[in-house]
Design a protein around this motif. Structure first.
Motif, PDB file in Angstrom:
ATOM      1  N   UNK A 123      53.614  32.490  30.028  1.00  0.00           N
ATOM      2  CA  UNK A 123      52.818  33.391  29.168  1.00  0.00           C
ATOM      3  C   UNK A 123      53.576  34.686  28.907  1.00  0.00           C
ATOM      4  N   UNK A 124      54.217  35.225  29.936  1.00  0.00           N
ATOM      5  CA  UNK A 124      54.960  36.472  29.738  1.00  0.00           C
ATOM      6  C   UNK A 124      56.169  36.248  28.830  1.00  0.00           C
ATOM      7  N   UNK A 155      33.086  40.214  24.714  1.00  0.00           N
ATOM      8  CA  UNK A 155      33.869  40.833  25.798  1.00  0.00           C
ATOM      9  C   UNK A 155      34.493  39.805  26.729  1.00  0.00           C
ATOM     10  N   UNK A 163      61.275  27.431  40.169  1.00  0.00           N
ATOM     11  CA  UNK A 163      60.056  28.127  40.575  1.00  0.00           C
ATOM     12  C   UNK A 163      59.430  28.855  39.400  1.00  0.00           C
ATOM     13  N   UNK A 192      48.935  28.649  40.776  1.00  0.00           N
ATOM     14  CA  UNK A 192      50.335  28.197  40.691  1.00  0.00           C
ATOM     15  C   UNK A 192      51.275  29.376  40.540  1.00  0.00           C
ATOM     16  N   UNK A 193      50.873  30.325  39.708  1.00  0.00           N
ATOM     17  CA  UNK A 193      51.769  31.447  39.423  1.00  0.00           C
ATOM     18  C   UNK A 193      51.997  32.306  40.663  1.00  0.00           C
ATOM     19  N   UNK A 195      53.764  25.326  21.129  1.00  0.00           N
ATOM     20  CA  UNK A 195      52.877  26.304  20.482  1.00  0.00           C
ATOM     21  C   UNK A 195      53.716  27.394  19.840  1.00  0.00           C
ATOM     22  N   UNK A 240      46.090  27.977  36.880  1.00  0.00           N
ATOM     23  CA  UNK A 240      47.348  28.608  36.457  1.00  0.00           C
ATOM     24  C   UNK A 240      47.646  29.836  37.318  1.00  0.00           C
ATOM     25  N   UNK A 280      54.448  30.429  42.853  1.00  0.00           N
ATOM     26  CA  UNK A 280      55.801  30.344  42.269  1.00  0.00           C
ATOM     27  C   UNK A 280      56.446  31.729  42.194  1.00  0.00           C
ATOM     28  N   UNK A 281      55.690  32.710  41.744  1.00  0.00           N
ATOM     29  CA  UNK A 281      56.277  34.041  41.560  1.00  0.00           C
ATOM     30  C   UNK A 281      56.700  34.661  42.889  1.00  0.00           C
ATOM     31  N   UNK A 292      30.615  44.989  29.672  1.00  0.00           N
ATOM     32  CA  UNK A 292      31.190  44.863  31.009  1.00  0.00           C
ATOM     33  C   UNK A 292      32.573  45.505  31.077  1.00  0.00           C
ATOM     34  N   UNK A 293      33.231  45.664  29.920  1.00  0.00           N
ATOM     35  CA  UNK A 293      34.576  46.246  29.898  1.00  0.00           C
ATOM     36  C   UNK A 293      34.576  47.701  29.413  1.00  0.00           C
ATOM     37  N   UNK A 300      47.034  35.554  25.387  1.00  0.00           N
ATOM     38  CA  UNK A 300      46.472  36.613  24.557  1.00  0.00           C
ATOM     39  C   UNK A 300      45.513  36.045  23.519  1.00  0.00           C
ATOM     40  N   UNK A 358      56.248  34.121  26.366  1.00  0.00           N
ATOM     41  CA  UNK A 358      55.684  34.121  25.011  1.00  0.00           C
ATOM     42  C   UNK A 358      55.461  35.547  24.514  1.00  0.00           C
ATOM     43  N   UNK A 359      54.904  36.380  25.399  1.00  0.00           N
ATOM     44  CA  UNK A 359      54.624  37.758  24.987  1.00  0.00           C
ATOM     45  C   UNK A 359      55.922  38.488  24.649  1.00  0.00           C
ATOM     46  N   UNK A 363      47.998  38.265  33.730  1.00  0.00           N
ATOM     47  CA  UNK A 363      48.874  37.782  32.660  1.00  0.00           C
ATOM     48  C   UNK A 363      48.886  36.280  32.428  1.00  0.00           C
ATOM     49  N   UNK A 364      48.331  35.463  33.314  1.00  0.00           N
ATOM     50  CA  UNK A 364      48.306  34.023  33.009  1.00  0.00           C
ATOM     51  C   UNK A 364      47.365  33.723  31.851  1.00  0.00           C
ATOM     52  N   UNK A 412      41.047  40.490  32.350  1.00  0.00           N
ATOM     53  CA  UNK A 412      41.011  41.548  33.374  1.00  0.00           C
ATOM     54  C   UNK A 412      41.040  40.928  34.764  1.00  0.00           C
ATOM     55  N   UNK A 451      57.576  26.683  37.047  1.00  0.00           N
ATOM     56  CA  UNK A 451      56.288  26.193  37.537  1.00  0.00           C
ATOM     57  C   UNK A 451      55.207  27.250  37.415  1.00  0.00           C
ATOM     58  N   UNK A 452      55.587  28.455  37.000  1.00  0.00           N
ATOM     59  CA  UNK A 452      54.609  29.538  36.959  1.00  0.00           C
ATOM     60  C   UNK A 452      54.068  29.723  35.549  1.00  0.00           C
ATOM     61  N   UNK A 453      52.795  29.396  35.337  1.00  0.00           N
ATOM     62  CA  UNK A 453      52.218  29.644  34.013  1.00  0.00           C
ATOM     63  C   UNK A 453      52.325  31.119  33.624  1.00  0.00           C
ATOM     64  N   UNK A 454      52.321  31.985  34.612  1.00  0.00           N
ATOM     65  CA  UNK A 454      52.463  33.413  34.321  1.00  0.00           C
ATOM     66  C   UNK A 454      53.813  33.678  33.659  1.00  0.00           C
TER      67      UNK A 454
END
Ligand SMILES: Nc1ncnc2c1ncn2[C@@H]1O[C@H](COP(=O)(O)OP(=O)(O)OP(=O)(O)O)[C@@H](O)[C@H]1O
Ligand SMILES: C[S@@+](CC[C@H](N)C(=O)[O-])C[C@H]1O[C@@H](n2cnc3c(N)ncnc32)[C@H](O)[C@@H]1O
Ligand SMILES: [Mg+2]
Lengths: 455, 314
Positions: free
Chosen positions: A195-196, B157, A186, B197-198, A220, B194, B201-202, A432-433, B172, A198-199, B168-169, B164, A189-192
């Motif tokens: 990415x985390x 931006x 599972x 899916x996350x 990468x 992504x 899965x999460x 915007x940010x 960076x 990698x971080x 986290x998907x 934002x 399968x999570x791109x999150x």
């Protein structure tokens, strides 16, 4: 009388303990890190095996670790020298390091469990292949592990078979895991998750990546964090080195601390600046590996011994304590390499060295609230980010002497608006940010100029 | 202004292609997963184009259209094309949970297509999360939103703004270039996928999430449709097989830019198709007119899904 057949309490371990139980106490990410640690230990040994101090300039650019993560397969591959056949036969696969085992110099690995626990956590069909140099030539073997068959074979025989194998492209290790456990499948399968991961690699291996090591995830390669402290004007980070002697062995300790980022103007927990807060806090490094990052808990002193608990007001502070020793078992590592052993004597002895810069920072952020905003910010902006490697030795952190001045009383304005409307206004103001507080201030100035005019 | 005041959705060529791909895919999934008993939920607006296709192509009877705009709601009631459509007044984030609380709807698969007005934002992302975690087993979810670059802030931006919104998907290293006018639809499509899916899965949703639709398209602005299947454990293999088939068209790598064309142009080009080779610009010029390369590619690939052009030229 104790009958003869009951005079011993059976205490043999079971295989299931290693496969199903201790794998619960570690995250999947930390298991992958255990495998990275092993590759790095190989590389560090080949590159000379010196103390991992900040000043050390060991070049790791020849070494590469590649990780592939697929929904049905995991693999890690390095060119860091491999496991020798002798090591494989005698101790690499034992559960727990034997007392007589030769330890690598200045290694991250210490307990003799990481690799086994990691692959068990990930899946049940495992292939570990190694190519190493033997009398000038290359030699290879592989250790296939079918976890279910191994468990089914009972607790009598614990050994894994070693088979012949083709050479890898360069001396190194390749580990493949299939038949993934459900939780691993599972996560993969999570791109999150990826990415985390990698971080976290960029952060926790920053010191190795800085020395040229390549770590690739899904092809990468990862850029390490640039760890920096601010220096200049009235700010100067501390950097102090110490040496300990434990059991006849040297342990090197370095402490760095200071301002990493300009503190926030706004300490509202719903504010929009959590990102900076994430970097703030204490970092503990053991033989080059960051095992505790951005810590704001009692582990690094916050909220203990009259030291206040972490508050967002302290954002901007960063401290690092760096331990290294030829014998990793003397360092305050936990087996998961994700925290420090708070009972370690060595670590406890250095807590006061961490306390001083933390307290100085707390005092500074308290005092800065009493002063004119522009003046404070102006001073802080004179301090420029400097890589930690370039920070000059200095026994204590230097912060501006804060003489509290009398100032115009202030009024705090606090209000909530629907977020979509705020974003629209921020966009119209050109960003915007834009931080919410800034939108509020600009709106105030706008209304003030319109309705009040000149002061 | 509500979007139904400005456009008849059935008349945008790329949107029609997108809708064609979606329903073609939904049909294959619905056959493989036996979804005839499912409930279709969408934003039918006053045109109900997607509802007509759900009824005709998927043979779904029971359909619910959610409409937040009060005038739109009255007009939707007036215009609804089938007796079995219920129009519900309110915002989807309120109405979807209400639907879930009705026992009869909870027990059936949902095919939900939230064809939003406007750009992706935190609210839509929250709604996506809710739906992914709460839709009944064997549901299929689809989301459409605008990828017009200015809605995501100024160029400098934009990468931060995207992070934002999606969290986290978002890598960076997302660059300004990834977020320029040309690339933003594809970037948002990939990252939103992504994100979907996350979430699944999460949170260990049984059956997982099968990435099925990723369609960047462009009429006068860039748009994105993403979606996938939330299969029950037992149905997952059958659904996965449909998506893995080489005939699956739901994952689109090149932005769909179907050109608005006259009836005469369409008829002339269509007479050349189907053909195995790529239709070339030289050939189009030989036929007496002209189109850009990517327009020709879109036409050749998707002409079957183009709308009824008689309506466009009228
Ligand atoms: N990629 C690798 N390259 C070289 N040697 C390796 C590699 N992976 C494992 N080894 C060898 O296998 C041994 C066992 O690894 P394992 O991770 O189980 O324990 P450890 O690293 O000694 O201790 P710890 O439990 O603290 O990680 C290592 O000490 C090392 O000698
Ligand atoms: C883009 S249109 C739908 C077009 C239609 N699906 C088609 O293909 O022809 C969106 C409609 O949904 C309504 N709408 C948008 N977001 C909504 C929400 N969150 N809740 C309820 N209605 C919404 C709008 O008022 C508008 O009528
Ligand atoms: Mg290890």
């Amino acid at each position: 009388m104790i009958p003869g057949d009951k005079s011993k309490a059976s205490a043999n371990p079971t295989k299931a303990f290693f496969v199903r139980m201790i794998t619960r106490d570690i995250t999947l990410e930390d298991c992958i890190f255990d495998l990275i640690d092993n590759s790095i230990d190989g590389a560090w040994e080949l590159a000379g095996g010196r103390p991992m101090s900040l000043a050390d300039d060991t070049d790791l650019s020849a070494y590469k670790i590649s990780i592939e993560i697929k929904p049905d397969r995991f693999s890690i591959h390095d060119n860091c020298g491999g496991i020798s056949l002798d090591d494989a036969a005698n101790y690499a696969f034992t559960f727990g390091r034997k007392d007589d085992a030769e330890t690598e110099n200045f290694s991250i690995g210490v307990y003799g469990i990481g690799m086994k626990r990691a692959v068990f956590k990930i899946g049940s069909k495992i292939g570990i292949k190694s190519t190493f140099t033997d009398n000038g030539g290359l030699m290879s073997f592989r250790v296939p592990v079918d976890v279910n068959a191994w468990l089914a074979a009972g607790d009598g025989n614990w050994d894994f078979d070693i088979e012949g194998a083709d050479n890898l492209a360069a001396p190194g290790v390749q580990i493949d895991v299939t038949d993934l456990n459900e939780a691993a499948a599972q996560s993969f399968e999570s791109p999150r998750f990826i990415q985390d991961l990698r971080r976290a690699i960029a952060r926790d291996y920053a010191l190795h990546l800085h020395r040229g090591l390549t770590i690739e995830v899904e092809g990468k390669s990862i850029n390490g964090w640039a760890i920096e402290l601010r220096q200049g004007g009235e700010f100067s980070p501390m950097r102090a080195s110490f040496e300990e002697n434990i059991e006849g062995e040297k342990v090197y300790v370095e402490v760095l601390a200071g301002m990493e980022a300009i503190p926030p103007e706004d300490s509202d927990p719903d504010g929009d600046w959590d990102e900076d807060q994430n970097r703030s806090g204490w970092y503990v490094v053991c033989n080059g590996r960051i095992v505790l990052a951005a810590d704001k808990t009692t582990l690094t002193g916050w909220g203990t011994e009259s030291w206040p608990i972490w508050h967002p007001q302290y954002t901007g502070f960063m401290g690092l304590i760096i331990f290294s020793s030829r014998r990793a078992d003397l360092l305050p590592l936990t087996t998961t390499k994700r925290s420090v052993d708070a009972t370690s004597q060595l670590y406890r002895r250095y807590r006061p060295n961490m306390r001083e810069p933390s307290k100085a920072w707390i005092a500074y952020t308290n005092a800065r609230r009493q002063r004119e905003r522009d003046e404070v910010v102006g001073q802080e902006q004179e301090a420029k980010s400097v890589p930690i490697y370039e920070v000059a030795a200095q026994p204590a952190v230097v912060l501006p002497q804060v003489a509290t001045k009398k100032r115009v009383p202030e009024a705090n304005v606090l209000y909530s608006v629907p977020k979509p409307r705020l974003l629209k206004l921020a966009t119209a103001m050109g960003n915007i940010r834009m931080p919410y507080k800034e939108v509020g201030l600009q709106s105030f100035e706008y209304a003030y100029a319109d309705l009040v005019g000149e002061d | 202004m509500a979007s139904f005041d400005s456009i008849n959705y059935s008349l945008r060529p790329s949107k029609s292609v997108q809708r064609g791909i979606v329903f073609h895919g939904l049909k294959a999934l619905s056959d493989a997963m036996a979804l005839q008993n499912s409930l279709y939920i969408g934003f039918g607006s006053i045109w109900f184009t997607d509802f007509v296709m759900a009824h005709k192509a998927l043979e779904i009877d029971e359909m619910i259209s959610i409409e937040a705009n009060d005038v739109g709601f009255r007009r939707a009631e007036f215009n609804k094309v089938y007796r079995s459509i219920s129009v519900v007044e309110g915002r989807s984030e309120d109405k979807l949970p209400e639907l879930l609380n009705q026992g009869e709807y909870q027990a059936r698969p949902w095919i939900v297509w939230l064809d939003y007005d406007g750009a992706l934002d935190e609210e839509k992302v929250e709604e996506m999360r809710w739906l992914l975690l709460n839709a009944p087993p064997n549901s299929i979810v689809l989301f459409t939103f605008s990828a017009t670059q200015n809605a995501y802030g100024k160029p400098a931006q934009r990468p931060g703004r995207v992070a934002d919104i999606l969290g986290p998907v978002v890598p960076d290293e997302l660059s300004r270039e990834d977020c320029n006018q040309e690339n933003l639809p594809q970037t948002l499509a990939s990252l939103t996928m992504d994100f979907l899916s996350s979430v699944v899965a999460d949170n260990a949703r049984p059956g997982g999430f099968i990435r099925s639709f990723k369609i960047p398209y462009f009429d006068s602005v860039g748009m994105v449709t993403v979606g996938g299947v939330l299969p029950a454990l037992g149905t997952a293999p059958a659904a996965r097989a449909v998506i893995a088939d080489h005939k699956w068209q739901g994952i689109v790598d090149e932005m769909i830019q179907a050109p608005p064309m006259t009836l005469k142009e369409v008829a002339t080009l269509q007479a050349e198709l189907p053909c195995l080779e790529d239709l070339t610009r030289a050939r189009v010029q030989e036929l007496g007119f002209d189109l850009l390369e990517h327009q020709i590619r879109s036409f050749q690939r998707y002409y079957k899904y183009l709308p009824n052009f008689a309506e466009i030229v009228s």
